[in-house]
Design a protein around this motif. Structure first.
Motif, PDB file in Angstrom:
ATOM      1  N   VAL A  18       0.831  -1.211   0.000  1.00 20.94           N
ATOM      2  CA  VAL A  18       0.000   0.000   0.000  1.00 20.94           C
ATOM      3  C   VAL A  18       0.863   1.257   0.000  1.00 20.94           C
ATOM      4  O   VAL A  18       0.575   2.228  -0.722  1.00 20.94           O
ATOM      5  CB  VAL A  18      -0.957  -0.012   1.209  1.00 20.94           C
ATOM      6  N   ASP A  19       1.945   1.245   0.780  1.00 21.21           N
ATOM      7  CA  ASP A  19       2.844   2.409   0.827  1.00 21.21           C
ATOM      8  C   ASP A  19       3.457   2.682  -0.549  1.00 21.21           C
ATOM      9  O   ASP A  19       3.538   3.843  -0.992  1.00 21.21           O
ATOM     10  CB  ASP A  19       3.954   2.174   1.857  1.00 21.21           C
ATOM     11  N   ILE A  20       3.909   1.626  -1.216  1.00 20.43           N
ATOM     12  CA  ILE A  20       4.526   1.794  -2.534  1.00 20.43           C
ATOM     13  C   ILE A  20       3.478   2.252  -3.556  1.00 20.43           C
ATOM     14  O   ILE A  20       3.758   3.082  -4.421  1.00 20.43           O
ATOM     15  CB  ILE A  20       5.194   0.483  -2.982  1.00 20.43           C
ATOM     16  N   ALA A  21       2.269   1.730  -3.425  1.00 21.02           N
ATOM     17  CA  ALA A  21       1.188   2.151  -4.324  1.00 21.02           C
ATOM     18  C   ALA A  21       0.925   3.646  -4.189  1.00 21.02           C
ATOM     19  O   ALA A  21       0.708   4.348  -5.183  1.00 21.02           O
ATOM     20  CB  ALA A  21      -0.083   1.355  -4.013  1.00 21.02           C
ATOM     21  N   GLU A  22       0.970   4.141  -2.959  1.00 14.50           N
ATOM     22  CA  GLU A  22       0.764   5.574  -2.735  1.00 14.50           C
ATOM     23  C   GLU A  22       1.909   6.389  -3.339  1.00 14.50           C
ATOM     24  O   GLU A  22       1.693   7.476  -3.894  1.00 14.50           O
ATOM     25  CB  GLU A  22       0.630   5.844  -1.237  1.00 14.50           C
ATOM     26  N   GLU A  23       3.134   5.873  -3.256  1.00 12.76           N
ATOM     27  CA  GLU A  23       4.284   6.559  -3.859  1.00 12.76           C
ATOM     28  C   GLU A  23       4.109   6.693  -5.367  1.00 12.76           C
ATOM     29  O   GLU A  23       4.438   7.722  -5.960  1.00 12.76           O
ATOM     30  CB  GLU A  23       5.576   5.775  -3.573  1.00 12.76           C
ATOM     31  N   LEU A  24       3.576   5.628  -5.992  1.00 16.05           N
ATOM     32  CA  LEU A  24       3.440   5.598  -7.447  1.00 16.05           C
ATOM     33  C   LEU A  24       2.133   6.208  -7.938  1.00 16.05           C
ATOM     34  O   LEU A  24       1.972   6.456  -9.134  1.00 16.05           O
ATOM     35  CB  LEU A  24       3.534   4.147  -7.942  1.00 16.05           C
ATOM     36  N   GLY A  25       1.201   6.393  -7.028  1.00 11.46           N
ATOM     37  CA  GLY A  25      -0.100   6.902  -7.424  1.00 11.46           C
ATOM     38  C   GLY A  25      -0.936   5.877  -8.170  1.00 11.46           C
ATOM     39  O   GLY A  25      -1.710   6.211  -9.074  1.00 11.46           O
ATOM     40  N   VAL A  26      -0.776   4.606  -7.797  1.00 10.42           N
ATOM     41  CA  VAL A  26      -1.535   3.518  -8.417  1.00 10.42           C
ATOM     42  C   VAL A  26      -2.201   2.702  -7.311  1.00 10.42           C
ATOM     43  O   VAL A  26      -2.009   2.967  -6.130  1.00 10.42           O
ATOM     44  CB  VAL A  26      -0.623   2.601  -9.271  1.00 10.42           C
TER      45      VAL A  26
END
Length: 339
Positions: free
Chosen positions: A248-256
Motif C-alpha cells: 500500500v505504501d509503494i502504491a501511494e508513492e506511485l499513485g496507483v
C-alpha cells in the motif's frame, strides 16, 4: 497489451490471463452471463486473448458461458485454457483423478460445453498421487495428435513429478508440458523453493493463480472491507498484513492501486510469468489491465522482496551460505570436507 510465447512453444498469449472461475452465479457469488460477456469484451478490446477456466468452475457454467461467447466471436483469436482432474459428477468412481479414462471423458465434455472442436491449452489440474506420469503424458499426447488439444500444461503438482514428466516426454518424443500453474504471490512465495527453478530450467511459463492473495494484497482488508476470506485464514496473518502495508505504501508513492503493485511484482521476478487475474465485474478487469503500465523501481522491488522473503529450506539456504561456491567445484568440495 504485449504478447508473450507460452513456454517453449510458438503460441502467442497476452501478458495477462483472464481468470474465469467466477463466471456463473452458483454458490451465491459470481458474474451472470451478461456480465461475463462484458468482461471478456473489455479484456479482448484491450488486446487480451488468454482465457483460463476449468471443467469444475461453477459446475461447468464457466465453460458454458465461454462457449456461448465464442459463437459470436473469432474463436481463433482466443487462447482457451481449461483443466481436468477434479470431480465434476458423482456417476462413477472414475469421474475424478488424472487417469486416461477421466482425461478423455472430461475433455469430451469440456469440448461440448465450450462448443469448440479444440482446446488450446489443457492443464492437469492437480496431482492425484495415484496415476503414473507416463499414463498422463501419453494421454495428453494422444489428444494433441487427434487435434482436440493444442498444448499440454500442468497445475498444482510437485516439482519432481513435473521434471520427471518433461524429461520422459522429451525421451519418448511426446508433447512436453509448456506451462505451470501454481499459487504465487507476495504472500505465497514457497514455489521459489523448487517449482519455479524447475519451470525456468524447462522453459515453462508460470501462470500464477491468486496473485493478489485472494484480494488481501489489494489492501481492502486493511480498510475493513469484507470479502470471501475467513478471518482465521493464513492469508490474513501478521506476516501478510505487514507485506500488504508495504504494498500500500509503494502504491501511494506511485499513485496507483495496491493491486497493481502486487501484480507487477509477480511479473518482475526474472522468469516467464503471466498472472491470472480474475474478475466478476467489468470495473475489476478494467482496473487490473492498468498494471501493464506500472513499473517498480529497484528500491521498491527490494522493499517488497525483503518484507516477503521466505526461508528457502535445504538445499536453497545451504547454497546461499557464505563460503559455498557452487560455481567453484574445488571450493565447494573443500567446504564439504571440512564439515
Amino acid at each position: 497489451m504485449n504478447y508473450k510465447l507460452l513456454g517453449r512453444s510458438g503460441l502467442k498469449v497476452s501478458e495477462l490471463c483472464l481468470g474465469t472461475m467466477g463466471f456463473g452465479t452458483e454458490a451465491g457469488w459470481g458474474a451472470d452471463k451478461e456480465t461475463s460477456f462484458a468482461i471478456m469484451d473489455t479484456f479482448a478490446n484491450a488486446g487480451g486473448n488468454f482465457l483460463d477456466t476449468a471443467n469444475v468452475y461453477k459446475l461447468g457454467t464457466s465453460e458454458k458461458i465461454i462457449g456461448e461467447y465464442l459463437q459470436n466471436h473469432d474463436r481463433n483469436y482466443f487462447v482457451v485454457a481449461t483443466k481436468y482432474s477434479l470431480k465434476d459428477n458423482t456417476t462413477n468412481p472414475n469421474a475424478s483423478g488424472n487417469s486416461r479414462k477421466n482425461m478423455m471423458r472430461s475433455v469430451e465434455e469440456s469440448l461440448k460445453r465450450l462448443q469448440t472442436d479444440f482446446i488450446d491449452v489443457l492443464y492437469l489440474h492437480i496431482w492425484d498421487d495415484l496415476t503414473p506420469m507416463d499414463e498422463v503424458l501419453r494421454g495428453l499426447d494422444d489428444l494433441i495428435r487427434q487435434g482436440k488439444v493444442n498444448y499440454a500444461a500442468i497445475s498444482d503438482t510437485p516439482a519432481w513429478q513435473v521434471a520427471k514428466g518433461n524429461t520422459m516426454a522429451e525421451l519418448m518424443g511426446w508433447s512436453q508440458l509448456i506451462a505451470l500453474q501454481v499459487e504465487y504471490s507476495l504472500i505465497q512465495r514457497t514455489p521459489e523453493r523448487e517449482l519455479i527453478p524447475m519451470a525456468k530450467h524447462f522453459g515453462m511459463t508460470v501462470t500464477p493463480w491468486a496473485p493478489l492473495g485472494g484480494g488481501v494484497l489489494s489492501g481492502k482488508y486493511l480498510r475493513g472491507e469484507q470479502g470471501r476470506i475467513k478471518p482465521e485464514s493464513k492469508r490474513l496473518d501478521d506476516r501478510s498484513v505487514a507485506i500488504t502495508k508495504v504494498v500500500v505504501d509503494i502504491a501511494e508513492e506511485l499513485g496507483v492501486s495496491a493491486s497493481h503493485v502486487a501484480l507487477q511484482w509477480t511479473r518482475s521476478q526474472g522468469f516467464s510469468s503471466i498472472p491470472i487475474v480474475g474478475a466478476t465485474k467489468v470495473s475489476q478487469v478494467e482496473e487490473n489491465l492498468k498494471v501493464i503500465d506500472v513499473t517498480l523501481t529497484p528500491e521498491q522491488q527490494q522493499k517488497l522482496d525483503e518484507v516477503s522473503k521466505i526461508d528457502l529450506g535445504f538445499p536453497g539456504e545451504f547454497f546461499k551460505e557464505e563460503g559455498v561456491k557452487m560455481n567453484s567445484f574445488g571450493g565447494f568440495y573443500d567446504r564439504v570436507e571440512k564439515r
